[in-house]
Design an enzyme around this catalytic site. Structure first.
Site, PDB file in Angstrom:
ATOM      1  N   ASP A  24      -4.648   8.703  -2.771  1.00  0.00           N
ATOM      2  CA  ASP A  24      -4.754   8.656  -1.387  1.00  0.00           C
ATOM      3  C   ASP A  24      -4.409   9.160  -0.639  1.00  0.00           C
ATOM      4  O   ASP A  24      -3.051   9.459  -0.835  1.00  0.00           O
ATOM      5  CB  ASP A  24      -4.332   7.035  -1.422  1.00  0.00           C
ATOM      6  CG  ASP A  24      -4.720   5.719  -1.432  1.00  0.00           C
ATOM      7  OD1 ASP A  24      -6.509   5.928  -1.499  1.00  0.00           O
ATOM      8  OD2 ASP A  24      -4.915   4.819  -1.904  1.00  0.00           O
ATOM      9  N   CYS A  29      -4.501   3.990  -5.295  1.00  0.00           N
ATOM     10  CA  CYS A  29      -4.604   2.541  -4.625  1.00  0.00           C
ATOM     11  C   CYS A  29      -3.816   1.881  -5.919  1.00  0.00           C
ATOM     12  O   CYS A  29      -4.054   2.417  -7.396  1.00  0.00           O
ATOM     13  CB  CYS A  29      -6.007   3.170  -5.482  1.00  0.00           C
ATOM     14  SG  CYS A  29      -6.755   1.005  -5.286  1.00  0.00           S
TER      15      CYS A  29
END
Length: 276
Positions: A190, A183
């Protein structure tokens, strides 16, 4: 618009509002990150961001909770993305909101999200009687992860991307489940699977896999990572046709699945993968 990622609700303590609050949506202009990629004027791709929202709930007029799954399809040429935590907070604001019908919910979603993204969006709502129609599937293509590569770099390096420009063009679909980025604000991981469909000089697969693994310590939002992958492959390998599609695992009841293409291959299916 002057919104930047550091001003978003990400990484901050947030009060969860349970009454309808469209002002919770936090748009961020796409162009800032595209400037980093020297993408100005006409974009070299078209596409969509496919959002799936699994935690939508509201009250009917008698106060009984309702639930649904929503798919929101956002055009890649919309001026903004919407920061995902703000999207989650916005959806939570319906939890104690009474609405006359699912159509009333859809009308609010259409209006608010079009305002946030700065362009019309397409929304489908799947209610419980149709939950059994939701299908799963995996990206098709040749698995790059089979390759036994040695990795010593965990930031994306376009120089790793090469292609056999002196040979006849090929058409391939290549996939990897090893895409991980972080992120932009919080640094939280992610996770994604990615498919690269191209026609052109054959891309050297070990270099491509190393390049994709290179995102492992890279901080960008999902949409930005996919546009970086598309742009780097297009510039380094010069395919005549190129499409990049990533399926990211969900966070906070949302998954985001960006697709970018420069040829009319048809929009990819929105099939939930095993990791989603």
């Amino acid at each position: 618009m002057t919104n930047t990622a550091d001003l978003s609700p990400l990484g901050k303590t947030s009060a969860y509002q349970t009454q309808y609050a469209p002002d919770l949506l936090f748009p961020i202009p796409r162009q800032g990150k595209r400037d980093e990629l020297q993408l100005t004027g006409t974009l070299p791709f078209f596409g969509v961001d496919i959002w799936n929202a699994y935690e939508i709930s509201w009250l009917n007029m008698r106060g009984k909770p309702q639930v649904a799954i929503a798919t929101i399809t956002v055009p890649a040429d919309s001026p903004n993305i919407v920061e995902s935590k703000s999207f989650k907070l916005y959806l939570n604001s319906f939890n104690q909101t009474r609405l006359s019908s699912s159509d009333a919910l859809l009308a609010l979603l259409h209006e608010d999200l079009a305002g946030g993204f700065g362009a019309p969006v397409h929304i489908t709502l799947i209610e419980p009687h149709a939950f059994n129609t939701v299908k799963m599937g995996e990206l098709d293509g040749l698995l790059l992860d089979r390759l036994d590569v040695e990795i010593d770099q965990y930031s994306p390096s376009p120089a790793l991307l090469t292609a056999a420009r002196d040979e006849a063009p090929v058409e391939e679909k290549l996939i990897s489940h090893l895409l991980k980025s972080n992120c932009l604000v919080t640094g939280q991981p992610d996770w994604a699977s990615v498919q690269i469909h191209y026609v052109g000089p054959q891309i050297e697969q070990e270099g491509l896999l190393k390049y994709l693994i290179g995102f492992r310590e890279h901080n960008e939002f999902h949409e930005q990572c996919v546009e970086r992958i598309f742009t780097d492959i297009l510039r380094q390998c010069a395919p005549q046709k190129l499409a990049v599609y990533a399926r990211y695992t969900r966070r906070g009841g949302l998954d985001i699945n960006p697709w970018r293409s420069n040829f009319s291959s048809g929009r990819p299916p929105n099939l939930r993968t095993a990791r989603q």
